[in-house]
Write a protein that holds these residues in place. Structure first.
Motif, PDB file in Angstrom:
ATOM      1  N   THR A   1       0.834  -1.207   0.000  1.00 53.71           N
ATOM      2  CA  THR A   1       0.000   0.000   0.000  1.00 53.71           C
ATOM      3  C   THR A   1       0.865   1.251   0.000  1.00 53.71           C
ATOM      4  OG1 THR A   1      -1.567  -1.256   1.328  1.00 53.71           O
ATOM      5  CG2 THR A   1      -1.943   1.104   1.149  1.00 53.71           C
ATOM      6  N   LEU A   2       1.900   1.228   0.845  1.00 52.07           N
ATOM      7  CA  LEU A   2       2.781   2.393   0.928  1.00 52.07           C
ATOM      8  C   LEU A   2       3.416   2.678  -0.430  1.00 52.07           C
ATOM      9  CD1 LEU A   2       4.064   4.495   2.843  1.00 52.07           C
ATOM     10  CD2 LEU A   2       5.992   2.912   3.097  1.00 52.07           C
ATOM     11  N   LEU A   3       3.960   1.644  -1.058  1.00 57.27           N
ATOM     12  CA  LEU A   3       4.600   1.832  -2.362  1.00 57.27           C
ATOM     13  C   LEU A   3       3.586   2.344  -3.390  1.00 57.27           C
ATOM     14  CD1 LEU A   3       7.088   1.571  -4.154  1.00 57.27           C
ATOM     15  CD2 LEU A   3       6.433  -0.797  -4.620  1.00 57.27           C
ATOM     16  N   SER A   4       2.353   1.779  -3.358  1.00 51.51           N
ATOM     17  CA  SER A   4       1.319   2.216  -4.290  1.00 51.51           C
ATOM     18  C   SER A   4       1.030   3.702  -4.134  1.00 51.51           C
ATOM     19  CB  SER A   4       0.009   1.463  -4.044  1.00 51.51           C
ATOM     20  OG  SER A   4       0.249   0.105  -3.930  1.00 51.51           O
ATOM     21  N   MET A   5       0.959   4.142  -2.879  1.00 49.02           N
ATOM     22  CA  MET A   5       0.654   5.552  -2.614  1.00 49.02           C
ATOM     23  C   MET A   5       1.773   6.449  -3.119  1.00 49.02           C
ATOM     24  SD  MET A   5      -2.259   6.016  -1.480  1.00 49.02           S
ATOM     25  CE  MET A   5      -3.422   4.681  -1.533  1.00 49.02           C
ATOM     26  N   VAL A   6       3.016   6.031  -2.885  1.00 49.48           N
ATOM     27  CA  VAL A   6       4.147   6.828  -3.379  1.00 49.48           C
ATOM     28  C   VAL A   6       4.087   6.918  -4.898  1.00 49.48           C
ATOM     29  CG1 VAL A   6       6.659   6.932  -3.580  1.00 49.48           C
ATOM     30  CG2 VAL A   6       5.617   6.312  -1.397  1.00 49.48           C
ATOM     31  N   MET A   7       3.800   5.786  -5.554  1.00 48.35           N
ATOM     32  CA  MET A   7       3.688   5.794  -7.011  1.00 48.35           C
ATOM     33  C   MET A   7       2.593   6.741  -7.460  1.00 48.35           C
ATOM     34  SD  MET A   7       4.131   1.685  -7.535  1.00 48.35           S
ATOM     35  CE  MET A   7       3.557   1.530  -9.199  1.00 48.35           C
ATOM     36  N   LEU A   8       1.455   6.703  -6.758  1.00 49.17           N
ATOM     37  CA  LEU A   8       0.322   7.563  -7.118  1.00 49.17           C
ATOM     38  C   LEU A   8       0.686   9.038  -6.986  1.00 49.17           C
ATOM     39  CD1 LEU A   8      -2.752   7.917  -7.733  1.00 49.17           C
ATOM     40  CD2 LEU A   8      -3.099   7.912  -5.268  1.00 49.17           C
ATOM     41  N   LEU A   9       1.335   9.383  -5.883  1.00 50.32           N
ATOM     42  CA  LEU A   9       1.678  10.785  -5.660  1.00 50.32           C
ATOM     43  C   LEU A   9       2.686  11.282  -6.695  1.00 50.32           C
ATOM     44  CD1 LEU A   9       1.836  10.993  -1.754  1.00 50.32           C
ATOM     45  CD2 LEU A   9      -0.040  11.606  -3.306  1.00 50.32           C
ATOM     46  N   MET A  10       3.649  10.421  -7.052  1.00 48.29           N
ATOM     47  CA  MET A  10       4.609  10.816  -8.085  1.00 48.29           C
ATOM     48  C   MET A  10       3.898  11.035  -9.419  1.00 48.29           C
ATOM     49  SD  MET A  10       7.341  11.009  -6.453  1.00 48.29           S
ATOM     50  CE  MET A  10       8.842  10.966  -7.405  1.00 48.29           C
ATOM     51  N   ALA A  11       2.953  10.134  -9.723  1.00 46.85           N
ATOM     52  CA  ALA A  11       2.202  10.274 -10.972  1.00 46.85           C
ATOM     53  C   ALA A  11       1.363  11.551 -10.945  1.00 46.85           C
ATOM     54  CB  ALA A  11       1.311   9.049 -11.199  1.00 46.85           C
ATOM     55  N   GLY A  12       0.780  11.855  -9.791  1.00 47.14           N
ATOM     56  CA  GLY A  12      -0.018  13.075  -9.644  1.00 47.14           C
ATOM     57  C   GLY A  12       0.813  14.319  -9.872  1.00 47.14           C
ATOM     58  N   ARG A  13       2.024  14.303  -9.354  1.00 45.30           N
ATOM     59  CA  ARG A  13       2.930  15.436  -9.540  1.00 45.30           C
ATOM     60  C   ARG A  13       3.256  15.608 -11.014  1.00 45.30           C
ATOM     61  NH1 ARG A  13       8.347  17.402  -8.955  1.00 45.30           N
ATOM     62  NH2 ARG A  13       8.873  15.603 -10.236  1.00 45.30           N
ATOM     63  N   GLU A  14       3.468  14.474 -11.680  1.00 48.28           N
ATOM     64  CA  GLU A  14       3.818  14.495 -13.102  1.00 48.28           C
ATOM     65  C   GLU A  14       2.656  15.047 -13.939  1.00 48.28           C
ATOM     66  OE1 GLU A  14       6.785  13.783 -14.144  1.00 48.28           O
ATOM     67  OE2 GLU A  14       6.357  13.958 -16.297  1.00 48.28           O
ATOM     68  N   VAL A  15       1.431  14.630 -13.601  1.00 46.60           N
ATOM     69  CA  VAL A  15       0.254  15.145 -14.327  1.00 46.60           C
ATOM     70  C   VAL A  15       0.194  16.662 -14.197  1.00 46.60           C
ATOM     71  CG1 VAL A  15      -2.263  15.282 -14.257  1.00 46.60           C
ATOM     72  CG2 VAL A  15      -1.157  13.067 -14.199  1.00 46.60           C
ATOM     73  N   MET A  16       0.446  17.153 -12.995  1.00 47.01           N
ATOM     74  CA  MET A  16       0.401  18.587 -12.749  1.00 47.01           C
ATOM     75  C   MET A  16       1.484  19.301 -13.560  1.00 47.01           C
ATOM     76  SD  MET A  16       0.265  20.340  -9.030  1.00 47.01           S
ATOM     77  CE  MET A  16       2.014  20.351  -8.699  1.00 47.01           C
ATOM     78  N   ALA A  17       2.681  18.709 -13.568  1.00 46.57           N
ATOM     79  CA  ALA A  17       3.805  19.358 -14.242  1.00 46.57           C
ATOM     80  C   ALA A  17       3.621  19.403 -15.751  1.00 46.57           C
ATOM     81  CB  ALA A  17       5.098  18.633 -13.893  1.00 46.57           C
ATOM     82  N   ARG A  18       2.828  18.491 -16.294  1.00 43.09           N
ATOM     83  CA  ARG A  18       2.683  18.448 -17.751  1.00 43.09           C
ATOM     84  C   ARG A  18       1.634  19.404 -18.298  1.00 43.09           C
ATOM     85  NH1 ARG A  18       2.774  12.099 -19.458  1.00 43.09           N
ATOM     86  NH2 ARG A  18       4.759  11.531 -18.475  1.00 43.09           N
ATOM     87  N   GLN A  19       0.914  20.104 -17.416  1.00 43.99           N
ATOM     88  CA  GLN A  19      -0.105  21.030 -17.909  1.00 43.99           C
ATOM     89  C   GLN A  19       0.434  22.452 -17.949  1.00 43.99           C
ATOM     90  OE1 GLN A  19      -3.946  20.446 -15.777  1.00 43.99           O
ATOM     91  NE2 GLN A  19      -2.886  18.692 -14.920  1.00 43.99           N
ATOM     92  N   LYS A  20       0.290  23.092 -19.094  1.00 45.41           N
ATOM     93  CA  LYS A  20       0.748  24.479 -19.209  1.00 45.41           C
ATOM     94  C   LYS A  20      -0.164  25.387 -18.392  1.00 45.41           C
ATOM     95  CE  LYS A  20       2.416  27.901 -22.386  1.00 45.41           C
ATOM     96  NZ  LYS A  20       1.577  28.864 -23.100  1.00 45.41           N
ATOM     97  N   TYR A  21      -1.476  25.193 -18.520  1.00 42.59           N
ATOM     98  CA  TYR A  21      -2.438  25.921 -17.697  1.00 42.59           C
ATOM     99  C   TYR A  21      -3.035  24.899 -16.745  1.00 42.59           C
ATOM    100  CZ  TYR A  21      -2.273  29.410 -21.390  1.00 42.59           C
ATOM    101  OH  TYR A  21      -1.859  30.340 -22.283  1.00 42.59           O
ATOM    102  N   ARG A  22      -2.911  25.160 -15.455  1.00 42.62           N
ATOM    103  CA  ARG A  22      -3.501  24.199 -14.525  1.00 42.62           C
ATOM    104  C   ARG A  22      -4.260  24.926 -13.435  1.00 42.62           C
ATOM    105  NH1 ARG A  22       2.011  23.475 -12.251  1.00 42.62           N
ATOM    106  NH2 ARG A  22       1.967  24.569 -10.262  1.00 42.62           N
ATOM    107  N   LEU A  23      -5.159  24.178 -12.781  1.00 37.37           N
ATOM    108  CA  LEU A  23      -5.963  24.772 -11.724  1.00 37.37           C
ATOM    109  C   LEU A  23      -5.066  25.176 -10.566  1.00 37.37           C
ATOM    110  CD1 LEU A  23      -8.986  22.328 -11.794  1.00 37.37           C
ATOM    111  CD2 LEU A  23      -9.054  24.765 -12.312  1.00 37.37           C
ATOM    112  N   LYS A  24      -5.404  26.301  -9.948  1.00 38.74           N
ATOM    113  CA  LYS A  24      -4.617  26.780  -8.821  1.00 38.74           C
ATOM    114  C   LYS A  24      -4.885  25.946  -7.574  1.00 38.74           C
ATOM    115  CE  LYS A  24      -4.377  31.646 -10.064  1.00 38.74           C
ATOM    116  NZ  LYS A  24      -5.058  32.926  -9.891  1.00 38.74           N
TER     117      LYS A  24
END
Lengths: 202, 266
Positions: free
Chosen positions: B67-90
């Motif tokens: 579970t811990l590893l899954s959560m870390v993977m999820l958070l890293m993926a979430g960060r990546e999604v955010m970083a890939r958007q030129k315009y993103r929600l505040k």
């Protein structure tokens, strides 16, 4: 008992303008005048509930808060100074269209097959009015609706709006810079001066 | 067939190819040699790290660690999604929206795969759960970031069109419907293309890996089909959810377009 106002505006406040309260009778037209950048467009946008603002507005005694925003905008139609079109053809922007009005605005029905790219600014402006009217609004907020039009079409539009006022009791707020036009369309209106709205008569 | 173990020397030879590419980039003034080297080093370090973590987790099968590893993977993926958007929600929305959409779609579909399809015992057996989840996250991440980027960017560009529709009495949903549809399609397109090209133009990476590791081709093919279906469903549902809630967030309760809720990157 006084006749119920069509539109009641209480303490409408946008930008740094002083709060504005007024009432419009059914079928009444008032003008709104002021230097560019003084907030005329923002006032109209606030009435149409497109921007954040303070204040309360009623239509035929019903508070705006009790109506869904899109229903409000269908009844209180804002015609912006610059019209916006998103499809390729004119007809794709209309669900129904009054052919009589179309003819008076200088178009044949063939205009519905025209490409938007071919339209001049004036043609767009006339068609935008027609589009705004197709939802049968109770209140019209017109932002310089004749700015790009010649005398003849300016007169046509003034006549059309005049008939709507008489026949359907549509109330109108009309932004204009033209003194002569103010006299033709309204008995009273507001000047925006130094961030306050001053009521004037013609 | 036995697995041919790779030595450090083998990887070293492969790394020389990458270094040659960096050298070419330098000589041709492409300006990406630094990025090539840094990305290469990151690949080595990150994969070695995850390799060691997997080794530990595979040895001690425990739901908590997984579970811990899954959560870390999820958070890293979430960060990546955010970083890939030129315009993103505040604010929290920028991170939370994509992350929640990935969480719901990836975890849900991975659980279906583990319980209903693969049926391993215990269900969280890390040899299955971690790679499945990793592939789900990696692909939903692409779909969701493409979809949200398209949504926010187009809404920004076409604000006058959206507002013109609002002025005509359209609902918020109707006013942004075409942009939303377009964004969802954009997010799904890579997976649809991948399904269409699979096996003809490309041998998918997972199947290639399994075959290299000695699996019979037909077993590798069946797993690959399973994965492709799961990924497509996960990406599709995830993109759908993210773009729908993202488009709702662009309007307030009075159906006003609120583009100040977006921020521009950089």
């Amino acid at each position: 008992m006084a006749a119920m106002n069509r539109l009641n505006i209480e303490n409408l406040q946008v930008l740094d303008l002083a709060a504005w309260s007024t009432g419009l009778q059914p079928g009444e037209c008032v003008f709104l005048f002021g230097p560019s950048g003084s907030g005329k467009t923002r006032l109209l946008r606030a009435i149409a509930d497109l921007d954040l603002h303070e204040g309360m507005i009623e239509l035929d005694g019903e508070s705006r808060r009790h109506m869904l925003a899109h229903e409000w905008r269908a009844r209180v139609a804002l015609l912006p100074a610059e019209s916006c079109w998103w499809n390729e053809k004119v007809g794709e922007h209309f669900t129904n269209c009054d052919t009589d009005l179309l003819a008076r605005l200088g178009f044949s029905e063939a205009v519905m097959d025209w490409e938007i790219l071919r339209l001049s600014t004036g043609e767009k402006q006339r068609l935008a009015l027609l589009r705004a009217l197709s939802a049968n609004p109770s209140v019209l907020l017109l932002d310089e609706p004749t700015a790009n039009l010649d005398k003849i079409f300016t007169q046509v539009i003034e006549e059309i709006v005049g008939e709507l006022r008489q026949q359907k009791n549509v109330s109108v707020i009309w932004v204009t810079h033209d003194d002569a036009q103010m006299k033709r369309i309204a008995k009273r209106g507001w000047h925006i001066r130094n961030c306050s709205l001053v009521e004037t008569t013609v | 067939m036995n697995l041919i173990a790779l030595s450090a020397l083998d990887l070293g030879i492969a790394s020389i190819l990458v270094l040659l590419l960096a050298l070419l980039s330098y000589k041709a003034r492409l300006g990406v040699e630094r990025q090539i080297v840094i990305a290469g080093v990151r690949t080595v370090l990150q994969l070695l790290l995850i390799g060691m973590i997997l080794k530990v987790i595979f040895a001690a099968v425990h739901l908590g660690w997984i579970t811990l590893l899954s959560m870390v993977m999820l958070l890293m993926a979430g960060r990546e999604v955010m970083a890939r958007q030129k315009y993103r929600l505040k604010g929290w929305w920028g991170f939370g929206l994509g992350t929640m959409a990935m969480f719901v779609s990836s975890f849900f579909i991975t659980l279906i795969a583990l319980f209903v399809i693969v049926r391993v015992d215990p269900w969280y057996t890390p040899q299955y759960s971690i790679p499945l989840l990793g592939m789900m996250l990696g692909n939903t991440m692409t779909g969701i970031s493409l979809g949200l980027d398209r949504l926010n960017h187009t809404a920004w560009q076409q604000r006058s069109i959206i507002e013109a529709r609002l002025m005509l009495g359209w609902t918020w949903s109707g006013a942004i419907a075409d942009i939303r549809h377009d964004s969802i399609r954009t997010g799904m397109m890579p997976m649809i293309n991948a399904m269409a090209a699979a096996g003809i133009v490309s041998l998918p990476g997972m199947m290639t890996g399994q075959i290299l590791a000695g699996s019979p081709p037909m077993e590798a093919v069946k797993y690959q089909i399973l994965i492709m279906f799961l990924i497509t469903a996960g990406t599709g549902f995830g993109t759908f959810a993210a773009v729908w809630f993202g488009s709702r967030r662009l309007f307030d309760d009075r159906e006003r377009l609120r583009l100040e809720r977006l921020q521009v990157k950089g």
